[in-house]
Design an enzyme around this catalytic site. Sequence first.
Site: not given
Ligand code: RIB
Length: 313
Positions: A241
Amino acid sequence: MTLKHIILDTDPGVDDALAFLLAFGSPELTVEAVTTVAGNVSQEKGHRNAKQLLEFLERTDVPVCKGAVRPLMRELRHAEGVHGETGLGGAILPEPEMKSDDRSAVQMIHQKADELGKELILVAVGPLTNVAAAVVGDPELPSKLNGLVIMGGAYNLTPYGHGNVSAVAEFNVWHDPDAAKIVFNSGIPMVCAGLDTTTHPDYRMGVEMFKEIEALDTRRSRLVVDLCRSIVERLKGFNLHDPMAVAYLVDPTMFKTQRCRVDVETRGELTRGMTVVERRHHRVVEEEVNAEVIVEVDAERFHRLIMDRVARG
Ligand code: RIB
Ligand code: CA
């Protein structure tokens, strides 16, 4: 190559930690400051994790600033179930010794925006509470700086663009939907790495890639393995992500984006934190476009960047 000056706003967080490694391992970027925000874990834990990561990287010259301890309006709902009790998975790092900067996250964002102007890019890989507070505190901010790259949202622009924390919402936006609504409607130029691509099976870290990192057996690769192992074992891979948001700035040519009009649902019982894309083509007026959403990734080049800059360093 024009050096990109960034502030990394983060809720470390296992994938946030990989985003740290990528940002500090990329000569295209210079990290002006790290600002922490409540999200995956409490702001206090995330701030401690940020210091530990800066000390691991021997970059205690970079100021680290405390940010929001809770969302603007909602209760704090962390994700320790995903990121572990410390927030850094199975990684064990020494108790940090570096001091926090005296400036708050918002003060740092304001100061760097005044100093650097169009040279500054905000990279927000956690809830948008700090960014929203900075915008509310200085309404000129969106026009002062170059732009904002976020990991956040689920835009239904690929088959993987559904939610993770709910059927329709991605965690960062869901955690503070009021902040996200302020930011998406602030006029700040935005690029969004959403679940549409970060959870795409072609773009995530597969078990084979994890094993390749494991085989490197270096100080840095062992940190990556300790960070990611439990998630890789549970989810048969790892969604990159936050590193995807940083990778966009390192090399935008690896990505294809779609210009969209996005707004954020803040009232829905089932749809809290949903990033709603205007899809009625006759209604999408160019002037109303407020976000470029990543819809395709050159997987081979993205994975090579992760191997070279995150795992190998
Ligand atoms: O949905 C994924 C996000 O949420 C990423 O930034 C992970 O670190 C959490 O913060
Ligand atoms: Ca994060």
